[in-house]
Scaffold this motif. Sequence first.
Motif, PDB file in Angstrom:
ATOM      1  N   PHE A  94       2.465  -8.439  -3.283  1.00  0.00           N
ATOM      2  CA  PHE A  94       1.415  -8.275  -2.284  1.00  0.00           C
ATOM      3  C   PHE A  94       2.005  -7.977  -0.910  1.00  0.00           C
ATOM      4  O   PHE A  94       1.465  -7.161  -0.156  1.00  0.00           O
ATOM      5  CB  PHE A  94       0.549  -9.532  -2.210  1.00  0.00           C
ATOM      6  CG  PHE A  94      -0.636  -9.377  -1.311  1.00  0.00           C
ATOM      7  CD1 PHE A  94      -1.747  -8.660  -1.719  1.00  0.00           C
ATOM      8  CD2 PHE A  94      -0.631  -9.921  -0.028  1.00  0.00           C
ATOM      9  CE1 PHE A  94      -2.836  -8.502  -0.887  1.00  0.00           C
ATOM     10  CE2 PHE A  94      -1.719  -9.755   0.813  1.00  0.00           C
ATOM     11  CZ  PHE A  94      -2.823  -9.047   0.383  1.00  0.00           C
ATOM     12  N   SER A  95       3.139  -8.611  -0.575  1.00  0.00           N
ATOM     13  CA  SER A  95       3.762  -8.346   0.721  1.00  0.00           C
ATOM     14  C   SER A  95       4.279  -6.916   0.804  1.00  0.00           C
ATOM     15  O   SER A  95       4.202  -6.282   1.858  1.00  0.00           O
ATOM     16  CB  SER A  95       4.914  -9.333   0.963  1.00  0.00           C
ATOM     17  OG  SER A  95       5.971  -9.122   0.040  1.00  0.00           O
ATOM     18  N   VAL A  96       4.791  -6.393  -0.301  1.00  0.00           N
ATOM     19  CA  VAL A  96       5.229  -4.994  -0.329  1.00  0.00           C
ATOM     20  C   VAL A  96       4.043  -4.071  -0.109  1.00  0.00           C
ATOM     21  O   VAL A  96       4.114  -3.105   0.652  1.00  0.00           O
ATOM     22  CB  VAL A  96       5.917  -4.673  -1.671  1.00  0.00           C
ATOM     23  CG1 VAL A  96       6.182  -3.169  -1.795  1.00  0.00           C
ATOM     24  CG2 VAL A  96       7.226  -5.440  -1.801  1.00  0.00           C
ATOM     25  N   LEU A  97       2.935  -4.377  -0.758  1.00  0.00           N
ATOM     26  CA  LEU A  97       1.729  -3.564  -0.599  1.00  0.00           C
ATOM     27  C   LEU A  97       1.253  -3.566   0.845  1.00  0.00           C
ATOM     28  O   LEU A  97       0.874  -2.522   1.401  1.00  0.00           O
ATOM     29  CB  LEU A  97       0.629  -4.102  -1.525  1.00  0.00           C
ATOM     30  CG  LEU A  97      -0.710  -3.358  -1.493  1.00  0.00           C
ATOM     31  CD1 LEU A  97      -0.522  -1.917  -1.916  1.00  0.00           C
ATOM     32  CD2 LEU A  97      -1.725  -4.044  -2.395  1.00  0.00           C
ATOM     33  N   GLN A  98       1.294  -4.730   1.494  1.00  0.00           N
ATOM     34  CA  GLN A  98       0.856  -4.820   2.884  1.00  0.00           C
ATOM     35  C   GLN A  98       1.749  -4.008   3.814  1.00  0.00           C
ATOM     36  O   GLN A  98       1.288  -3.402   4.780  1.00  0.00           O
ATOM     37  CB  GLN A  98       0.839  -6.280   3.340  1.00  0.00           C
ATOM     38  CG  GLN A  98      -0.406  -7.036   2.925  1.00  0.00           C
ATOM     39  CD  GLN A  98      -0.509  -8.379   3.599  1.00  0.00           C
ATOM     40  OE1 GLN A  98       0.430  -9.157   3.556  1.00  0.00           O
ATOM     41  NE2 GLN A  98      -1.638  -8.631   4.215  1.00  0.00           N
ATOM     42  N   ASN A  99       3.045  -3.979   3.527  1.00  0.00           N
ATOM     43  CA  ASN A  99       3.969  -3.218   4.361  1.00  0.00           C
ATOM     44  C   ASN A  99       3.839  -1.715   4.131  1.00  0.00           C
ATOM     45  O   ASN A  99       4.027  -0.920   5.047  1.00  0.00           O
ATOM     46  CB  ASN A  99       5.410  -3.660   4.086  1.00  0.00           C
ATOM     47  CG  ASN A  99       5.762  -4.954   4.795  1.00  0.00           C
ATOM     48  OD1 ASN A  99       6.024  -4.967   5.998  1.00  0.00           O
ATOM     49  ND2 ASN A  99       5.731  -6.052   4.058  1.00  0.00           N
ATOM     50  N   ILE A 115       1.016  -0.243   3.196  1.00  0.00           N
ATOM     51  CA  ILE A 115      -0.300   0.154   3.705  1.00  0.00           C
ATOM     52  C   ILE A 115      -0.719  -0.869   4.757  1.00  0.00           C
ATOM     53  O   ILE A 115      -1.585  -1.718   4.507  1.00  0.00           O
ATOM     54  CB  ILE A 115      -1.338   0.225   2.573  1.00  0.00           C
ATOM     55  CG1 ILE A 115      -0.752   0.892   1.335  1.00  0.00           C
ATOM     56  CG2 ILE A 115      -2.583   0.982   3.020  1.00  0.00           C
ATOM     57  CD1 ILE A 115      -1.678   0.897   0.145  1.00  0.00           C
ATOM     58  N   PRO A 116      -0.125  -0.821   5.930  1.00  0.00           N
ATOM     59  CA  PRO A 116      -0.380  -1.862   6.936  1.00  0.00           C
ATOM     60  C   PRO A 116      -1.813  -1.922   7.423  1.00  0.00           C
ATOM     61  O   PRO A 116      -2.276  -2.971   7.884  1.00  0.00           O
ATOM     62  CB  PRO A 116       0.578  -1.472   8.069  1.00  0.00           C
ATOM     63  CG  PRO A 116       0.820  -0.007   7.881  1.00  0.00           C
ATOM     64  CD  PRO A 116       0.817   0.196   6.398  1.00  0.00           C
ATOM     65  N   MET A 117      -2.546  -0.809   7.318  1.00  0.00           N
ATOM     66  CA  MET A 117      -3.919  -0.810   7.819  1.00  0.00           C
ATOM     67  C   MET A 117      -4.882  -1.535   6.879  1.00  0.00           C
ATOM     68  O   MET A 117      -6.019  -1.795   7.229  1.00  0.00           O
ATOM     69  CB  MET A 117      -4.402   0.620   8.072  1.00  0.00           C
ATOM     70  CG  MET A 117      -4.659   1.464   6.829  1.00  0.00           C
ATOM     71  SD  MET A 117      -3.136   1.948   5.978  1.00  0.00           S
ATOM     72  CE  MET A 117      -2.368   2.959   7.250  1.00  0.00           C
ATOM     73  N   VAL A 118      -4.409  -1.841   5.698  1.00  0.00           N
ATOM     74  CA  VAL A 118      -5.254  -2.552   4.746  1.00  0.00           C
ATOM     75  C   VAL A 118      -5.122  -4.045   4.998  1.00  0.00           C
ATOM     76  O   VAL A 118      -4.062  -4.623   4.818  1.00  0.00           O
ATOM     77  CB  VAL A 118      -4.839  -2.230   3.298  1.00  0.00           C
ATOM     78  CG1 VAL A 118      -5.714  -3.022   2.320  1.00  0.00           C
ATOM     79  CG2 VAL A 118      -4.966  -0.744   3.041  1.00  0.00           C
ATOM     80  N   ALA A 157      -9.414  -7.348   2.349  1.00  0.00           N
ATOM     81  CA  ALA A 157      -9.895  -6.159   1.648  1.00  0.00           C
ATOM     82  C   ALA A 157      -9.122  -5.952   0.353  1.00  0.00           C
ATOM     83  O   ALA A 157      -9.696  -5.632  -0.694  1.00  0.00           O
ATOM     84  CB  ALA A 157      -9.762  -4.929   2.545  1.00  0.00           C
ATOM     85  N   VAL A 158      -7.796  -6.132   0.443  1.00  0.00           N
ATOM     86  CA  VAL A 158      -6.981  -5.948  -0.747  1.00  0.00           C
ATOM     87  C   VAL A 158      -7.309  -7.006  -1.793  1.00  0.00           C
ATOM     88  O   VAL A 158      -7.428  -6.715  -2.981  1.00  0.00           O
ATOM     89  CB  VAL A 158      -5.480  -6.010  -0.375  1.00  0.00           C
ATOM     90  CG1 VAL A 158      -4.625  -5.960  -1.644  1.00  0.00           C
ATOM     91  CG2 VAL A 158      -5.118  -4.854   0.552  1.00  0.00           C
TER      92      VAL A 158
END
Length: 213
Positions: free
Chosen positions: A179-184, A186-189, A193-194
């Motif tokens: 999840f932290s990789v995904l946030q980095n 796509i920082p605008m998400v 929401a995710v």
Amino acid sequence: MGRVALQINSIIRFGFNRNSITSFLWDPWLFGKSVMTVFPSSNLDSLIPLHAMVSDYLRDDGWLLPAVVSDTIAISLQHFKFNQETNGTLFWQDSNKACFSSFIKYYHREEAKVDWYNLVWHKHFAVKYSFYTWLAINNGLKTAEELLKRTIRVPQSCSLCFVHSETTGHLLYECDYAFSVLQNLIPMVIKTAVEAKLANWKHTENLRISWAG
């Protein structure tokens, strides 16, 4: 491919004209079968060129077959009623404008439509991502859990966080590192929401399990 072709023989039709590219020996234009299948002991493949087309022997008033063709075969062909078409050679059922989606619908006609269909195969899907999504829903990703089911022994801990067991569900909506990789990426998400999307995914997974059971 031969097995698939046999399945659609009954719903395709051939059109014949001077430009037809239908193989005389191998295509199933004769009552849904090939000439070689209808007359297996005639050794036609040694008498007629392997690349011969139906149009090579078809005239406006009937057939003009080589003398090497037996009378039995010649008479059978003379009684065969072919479809005269000005354009085209192969047609799908009664349609002159068949498309690949028609074949797909027919090929999968006996399979149940699952609840998560639109999640994977939507209007703007990309094959690469839809394929991996489909694999994930069907537990086809090569996680440690799935490899163990195939008697392939690998470390069972998650390859990303090294804490929990590596399963499809964990990788997609439980692993903090993933999840932290995904946030980095796509920082605008924002996180909520995710998580909402992942919750929907989990709901879909539950539907899949109940459907499969």
